[in-house]
Every structure is written in C-alpha cells, then in structure tokens.
Scaffold this active site. Structure first.
Site, PDB file in Angstrom:
ATOM      1  N   PHE B  13      26.519  14.793  58.511  1.00 40.66           N
ATOM      2  CA  PHE B  13      26.273  15.218  57.130  1.00 40.66           C
ATOM      3  C   PHE B  13      25.052  16.130  57.102  1.00 40.66           C
ATOM      4  O   PHE B  13      24.139  15.981  56.310  1.00 40.66           O
ATOM      5  CB  PHE B  13      26.095  13.993  56.227  1.00 40.66           C
ATOM      6  CG  PHE B  13      26.422  14.265  54.776  1.00 40.66           C
ATOM      7  CD1 PHE B  13      27.718  14.560  54.392  1.00 40.66           C
ATOM      8  CD2 PHE B  13      25.429  14.241  53.802  1.00 40.66           C
ATOM      9  CE1 PHE B  13      28.028  14.821  53.066  1.00 40.66           C
ATOM     10  CE2 PHE B  13      25.728  14.506  52.465  1.00 40.66           C
ATOM     11  CZ  PHE B  13      27.027  14.783  52.108  1.00 40.66           C
ATOM     12  N   LYS B  98      32.744  24.685  67.930  1.00 37.97           N
ATOM     13  CA  LYS B  98      33.299  25.704  68.854  1.00 37.97           C
ATOM     14  C   LYS B  98      33.125  25.313  70.320  1.00 37.97           C
ATOM     15  O   LYS B  98      33.995  25.535  71.140  1.00 37.97           O
ATOM     16  CB  LYS B  98      32.679  27.068  68.617  1.00 37.97           C
ATOM     17  CG  LYS B  98      31.154  27.089  68.707  1.00 37.97           C
ATOM     18  CD  LYS B  98      30.533  27.882  67.575  1.00 37.97           C
ATOM     19  CE  LYS B  98      29.801  26.915  66.680  1.00 37.97           C
ATOM     20  NZ  LYS B  98      29.249  27.484  65.479  1.00 37.97           N
ATOM     21  N   VAL B 125      35.205  29.398  64.310  1.00 32.84           N
ATOM     22  CA  VAL B 125      35.105  30.820  64.675  1.00 32.84           C
ATOM     23  C   VAL B 125      34.846  31.676  63.438  1.00 32.84           C
ATOM     24  O   VAL B 125      35.675  31.750  62.532  1.00 32.84           O
ATOM     25  CB  VAL B 125      36.386  31.320  65.379  1.00 32.84           C
ATOM     26  CG1 VAL B 125      36.235  32.768  65.813  1.00 32.84           C
ATOM     27  CG2 VAL B 125      36.716  30.455  66.577  1.00 32.84           C
ATOM     28  N   GLY B 180      13.856  28.644  59.789  1.00 34.71           N
ATOM     29  CA  GLY B 180      14.908  27.671  60.101  1.00 34.71           C
ATOM     30  C   GLY B 180      16.254  28.336  60.299  1.00 34.71           C
ATOM     31  O   GLY B 180      17.300  27.697  60.274  1.00 34.71           O
ATOM     32  N   GLU B 183      17.740  28.363  65.838  1.00 31.99           N
ATOM     33  CA  GLU B 183      17.374  27.065  66.409  1.00 31.99           C
ATOM     34  C   GLU B 183      16.048  27.181  67.168  1.00 31.99           C
ATOM     35  O   GLU B 183      15.689  28.264  67.649  1.00 31.99           O
ATOM     36  CB  GLU B 183      18.461  26.623  67.406  1.00 31.99           C
ATOM     37  CG  GLU B 183      19.868  26.587  66.861  1.00 31.99           C
ATOM     38  CD  GLU B 183      20.093  25.455  65.874  1.00 31.99           C
ATOM     39  OE1 GLU B 183      19.425  24.424  66.002  1.00 31.99           O
ATOM     40  OE2 GLU B 183      20.925  25.627  64.956  1.00 31.99           O
ATOM     41  N   ASP B 194      27.271  31.169  72.455  1.00 34.22           N
ATOM     42  CA  ASP B 194      28.009  30.751  71.255  1.00 34.22           C
ATOM     43  C   ASP B 194      29.200  31.678  70.963  1.00 34.22           C
ATOM     44  O   ASP B 194      30.334  31.209  70.803  1.00 34.22           O
ATOM     45  CB  ASP B 194      27.032  30.694  70.068  1.00 34.22           C
ATOM     46  CG  ASP B 194      27.731  30.546  68.744  1.00 34.22           C
ATOM     47  OD1 ASP B 194      27.948  29.404  68.305  1.00 34.22           O
ATOM     48  OD2 ASP B 194      28.088  31.583  68.135  1.00 34.22           O
ATOM     49  N   LYS B 198      33.564  31.080  71.015  1.00 36.56           N
ATOM     50  CA  LYS B 198      34.500  31.555  69.988  1.00 36.56           C
ATOM     51  C   LYS B 198      35.564  32.458  70.620  1.00 36.56           C
ATOM     52  O   LYS B 198      36.733  32.418  70.235  1.00 36.56           O
ATOM     53  CB  LYS B 198      33.726  32.277  68.886  1.00 36.56           C
ATOM     54  CG  LYS B 198      32.796  31.325  68.122  1.00 36.56           C
ATOM     55  CD  LYS B 198      31.765  32.069  67.292  1.00 36.56           C
ATOM     56  CE  LYS B 198      30.887  31.077  66.534  1.00 36.56           C
ATOM     57  NZ  LYS B 198      29.686  31.719  65.968  1.00 36.56           N
TER      58      LYS B 198
END
Lengths: 393, 393
Positions: B13, B98, B125, B180, B183, B194, B198
């Site tokens: 969450f 992903k 994606v 923020g 990361e 990353d 994808k």
C-alpha cells in the site's frame, strides 16, 4: 484457444481494398482468404485473377461459405444497405465507412443486438490508430473526460504545407488535388465534416452517447487567409483542424473547428497525413496516440486487425452505451474563446459574452472573445465567407 | 453480457496501492471492492480503516472470497512467491512488478496455462500507456517489425532537466533524490536496467520471444558529461534513454542505451516523466503512444484497467508465443552507429568495423563509428567510467 478460419466477401476494390489485399498476402498468421469481391466496374484492370470479381452483391451476401463481409465502398447509403443485409444474414462485418457508421449508429447497434453478429470499424476513425479498440477495452470505465485531436489527414497535410511552406490555401489545395491527394470535391474534408463523423463514432465508444452528425458544430479550414496565418505566427501558434469532445457529469460537448495550438503541445508536431488523438481521464491524465490517418496500407492494416479480431470472436460490447448513465446529453451552451477575422462593418459584437482584444488595420480586423457555442452556430454572420473563426484550445 | 463483481486482496500500500485506492473510489462503473490489504509496517498511518490491513499474507491467499490478488510490492522475489501461490489457488492476479514479470516469464506462462487463471500486468510497462493490451489485441499479427521508446520516467525527467536547464547529471540527480523522485539507490533507473525489464515484457507480447534480462545489452545515463551534451547541442540532437527491439525474419535484436534523437522526431518532445512508445509495422508504418510513465494515479489507473478487464474475464492469450514461429532467436551481431567519448589513450579503435569521425581536443575526444553489439558489450573498455557511449537512432 482455437482461431476461426475466415472466408471474406469484399465490397469495393479501390485504394483501401487493394491495400487490404496486399496486407492479407503478407500476414501469414491471419487465416483469412478472399472468396469474392463485388465491384462496380468489371472492365477496370485488376491486380488479381478475374474469377474473384463480380458485380452482383448477392453472390457475396447469400454465399453461406462467406462468414465475413468487408465493406469498403464510398457510397454511404449503398454501404448501409449492404451492411444491414449482411448482418441480417448472420455475417460478421468489417467496415471503414465513417459516414455510414456515424449516420446509422442507432440502427447498427440494434442489428448487432438482434442478430448477435459483430460489426467492427476501426479503420473508419484515424486509420491505423487503434482508437476505437482502446476506448472499448482499455478506457472502459467512466473516468474518461475528453477526447480530441487531428482526425483528418488531408486537411492536416494542407495546413502543414500552408504553415511550413507559407503557401496560401487555394495554392495548396490545388497541389493536393493535382496529386490526387484531395478529392475533386474536397468539401467533406476541408469543411470539417469528415472529422465530425469520426467524432460521432468516438462519442459513442468514449462515453456511450449516440448523436446525429448534424447536431455537432463544424467549421472548416477553407477560409484561413494569410492574415490569419500571420496572426498565428506572431503568437507562436500553429493551426490544426481539431475535433474535440468533453464530458462534464452528464453533459457532453463536441465540435470540430480550426484551432490555435501552442508549439509546446505535442499535437503541433503531428504533421502532414499523420493524425493524433489526445485522451484525458481522471487519473491517467493526458495520453496521446499518433499514426497515419490515411493511405491504402495504414487503412488496410486497420481492416486487417479487425479481421484478425474476428478470428477470435471479438466484438464491441458497447459497454458504456449499455452500462453507463443514459442521462447523457449533448449541450451547446458552453462558452469558447475564439478569434474572429471580419470585414468592416461587423454585426456580431453583441453575440459575445466578452471581448478580450480587438484589432483593426488596413489589412484586416480581428477580435478575440468568448462566445457561447449555440450563439456562434446560429449567428447571422457565421456563413459569411469573408469572416473566419479559429478556436483557442 | 454480465460483469463479474470482484473482491480484491492487495499486497502493498505504497505509492501505487494508494493511487489504486483513490482511483477505485471514483470509478463507479468498476464493480470491485477491496477486502484486505497485506502490508509490512502495521504501525504506519493509513488513509483508510485499520480493519482492512493485515501482515499475514495467508489471510489474502487463502480467503476464498478474494478472487483477485493485486500485487504492488517492491521485492521481486517475494512478489513471485505471492503471485505463484495466488495462481495455484485459482486466483486472478494483477501485478505492476516489471522485474518479477521479466525474470519469471517462463514460469508465469506455465502457471497461467496450468491453472487457467489470468495474470495481467499493464502497469508494469510505461504505466498509463496501454502498450501490452495493444500488442496483444491490436498488433496481434506477424507484421510488427519494431518497438522502441522512452520506457523510464525518472531518467527522462533527469535528461530533460539536463538538456533544457543545462544542468549536470550529478546536480539533477541530487535534486531528483531530494524531491523523492529518484530512489536513494537509483541504479535500476539510471543504468537502464528498469527499461530493460520492460523491454523483456514487450519482446514477449510483441513477438512471442522469451528472453532473460541479462541477455540484453543495457547502458545508462550516469556517464553523460557536459562535453557529451555540448556535442548533442551542436548537432541539434537531444538525448533520450531508448529501449528498442527489432524483428528481422526470425532474428530479434534488443538493447537499451542513451540515444541521440533528432529534433524532428516526436520522441524529442516527450519530456519529463512522460514515456513514449513507437511501434513500426509493415503496413501501419510508424505509430506513437505517449503518456505518463510514472506516478501513483497513472500507474493506479493502469491497474484499474486490468481489474476492469477481469470483470469481463479478459486474459492475455499470449498469441504470438503460442501461434507464431518458435524459431525466434535473440542475436547480438547487428552493427550499430555509436558516439564514444574517451580519454587518451583509447584501446578500443580496433573493435570498430569503421570509424566515420574522430575528434580530439583539450576538453575531450570522441569518435563516431560502427560497431557490432557483441563486440561493444564484451569490450575491455565498456566498463571504464571515463568512457561514455551514446547510440544513434
């Protein structure tokens, strides 16, 4: 999962029909073969064997082997007769005919329901852009708030040439006609009627609203003058023929008109025969789809995707029309910001809610003001070809 | 047609989970309610009633009322354990992970088949861009030749800032981290890992190829210097982190690397957190889809569309994997045109098939040349952080 093998009966073998033939030849994974093609002119030379052709529509409509009718003819009334007869005979139908679909949506929806046959028409809106499928499947909830964009390749080609090459409308139109790019009667395109048909189809799949094309305001590009182009350049705008619709609670607004687009807007970079569709929804925010909006192969490939979908028994569920709020209504009371170029004297000042700017010179006059769409559409001056109107986005 | 009413069990969450909660609240047409949410930190303040939360995954996985598991956690290994257990229990699954999907495609495809449960992952994606659904449904034939684009919002944000505001990479990265936005360990994003995950998912749905992420070459944006930016500016390029794959007969190529993009290319105008995907197929030619590639609500809305699809029993059919040619293979023998900035002396000249340009100055040296991807990937100099590589598109 098994896929159906399809036998096709095709009506029309012009630009799109020939495109489809080429596309089918190469798409080995789609198991569909052409059985018969119905044409008007049997003596025209054709790229494939004569045995495929007939001038008798019943050879297709009553052939029990033919499961899918692909309707690719120009005449909207004849197309509707063919499509409805095919559906009554339990045949699936693929059509690229925006005028026919837009004008006959209520009847077509009833036929789909009564005879439980799929009718697909992705190629009718923005050719290769899969807008209808995405509205049906991906944007299938009630969060969509607007759909807008460039829905007509011919006028986008003309406007791009006018703006990039600083040519006048009549010069570019003549060139486009000479190249066979614009019709000899270009009215449907340049007066914004063709994109209005597409907007009607989008209104149905985006929001579940059925509306008559004549209920939607359209204004074309044929009155755009060098004076207007110079104004756009000074303010760093480009001009696009934009069709747009919005949903606000149960009220839907829709129109099609030339519109100033800021250079930072991605639509400003959608040029020549390309189309672009912007979708806005509550959460995914702005999304844009760009692709070729015209041409034999792009349109043929959209028809192919519909045929391929039929091999998997795909059909439009018309979810929003069936499940969502039926209280939707088209309203024309929204206020829009517009630029109006007018000759002196101009009788329309009182139609505006407010006027932000007014300019007069020996070269021409314009105002920028806010006006209710209904007042604009029914004004005494909107039909004066010496007056031009361009919307702000 | 009837729609299923769904009861959801959600894992995680955080940003996306909260986004989904907000989106579900507003999408009245989607009949799905949250039954339970599994979280790691029970003491964190939450926007909804405490009774929804648990730290015991079995409360979700073995609740027979819960028909759909929505997996939105960070940890790919834990996610795979949850997703496979859910599928074994006959539950439909929606995931945004992903890394988990890309690394476990073979097992996931088997689970889908064995337990006949749908697993949807559109949000994994390009967030709000419905690319997987379109590859599955609309581009479901064998005519697609390439898919490429900007698949990572964080790095596109960083590159846009570097180029538009003339800031250096470390400065922009620090700002993005302070906000923020990136990361604290930005490696997955900035090194192009990353977008590579994808790309693996896209390779599966575009062509039917399953490949391991480590088989695909990736190069990041962290070495881009002011010297490189100045080179791009002089040649009127922008730089984007582009993932791309091509199919040529049965040979597939794929890579992810910073790439020079001409200003006329629409991707040059896809800035900040937006993503853009270009699809090329034999007949529809170039198509482009643009949308937000990150953020709680855009991602939440993609998850919502998957949930909505489950109310209609939608599932990926993995058509190309099942029906199309299984002889596909990933090859790394294609020649690419690249720009290489290097410090003197540079040992790599002999790795190039040909060198088009070579430049030396007190500020830096570069070459532009053609090199085989395999040679580049295995070269002795590619890991030298003083050397930067940028591809031509």
């Amino acid at each position: 999962m098994t896929r159906n093998k399809l036998k096709l009966g095709i009506f029309g073998f012009g630009c799109v029909g020939t495109g489809l033939y080429k596309v089918l030849e190469e798409a080995e994974s789609v198991d569909a073969t052409i059985k018969k093609i119905c044409i008007k002119h049997p003596d025209k030379p054709r790229p494939i064997d004569k045995k495929y052709f007939t001038t008798d529509k019943n050879e297709l409509l009553y052939d029990s082997e033919i499961g899918v009718i692909v309707e690719l003819i120009d005449d909207a009334d004849a197309a509707f007769a063919i499509v409805s007869e095919a559906m009554k005979n339990g045949k699936s139908v693929v059509s690229a005919n925006k005028k026919m679909i837009a004008e006959h949506l209520p009847e077509l929806v009833k036929l789909e329901k009564k005879y439980q046959v799929p009718l697909l028409y992705e190629a009718s809106v923005c050719a290769s852009i899969p807008i209808i499928r995405n509205l049906e499947e991906y944007y299938d909830n009630d969060l969509l708030t607007s759909v807008s964009g460039i829905f007509n390749g011919s006028t986008n080609f003309i406007l791009t040439k006018m703006i990039h090459e600083k040519l006048s409308y009549p010069v570019v139109l003549q060139e486009a006609q000479a190249k066979g790019f614009a019709e000899s009667d270009p009215t449907l395109d340049v007066e914004g009627i063709d994109p209005k048909y597409k907007l009607c189809i989008i209104l149905f799949h985006a929001f579940g609203l059925i509306t008559k094309p004549e209920s939607i305001f359209n204004f074309g590009i044929s009155r755009i003058s060098d004076f207007d182009l110079e104004f756009a350049r000074q303010r760093n705008f480009t001009i696009k023929l934009i069709a747009r619709c919005n949903k606000n609670n149960n009220e839907i607004t829709g129109l099609c008109a030339p519109t100033f687009i800021e250079k930072e807007n991605t639509l400003a970079h959608v040029n020549y025969e390309y189309n672009g569709v912007i979708l806005k929804s509550a959460f995914s925010e702005k999304q844009l789809m760009i692709g070729k909006g015209a041409g034999d192969k792009p349109t043929g490939s959209a028809v192919l995707s519909d045929i391929s979908a039929l091999t998997y028994d795909y059909r439009y569920e018309n979810k929003k029309y069936i499940h969502l709020n039926k209280q939707l209504k088209l309203v024309d009371t929204k206020i829009y910001k517009v630029y109006v170029r007018y000759p002196d004297p101009f009788s329309g000042f009182n139609d505006f809610d407010s006027i932000e700017e007014q300019y007069s010179s020996i070269l021409g006059n314009y105002l920028i003001g806010h006006i209710c769409l209904r007042k604009l559409a029914h004004s005494s001056w909107i039909n004066d070809t010496n007056i031009n109107v361009i919307f702000f986005s």
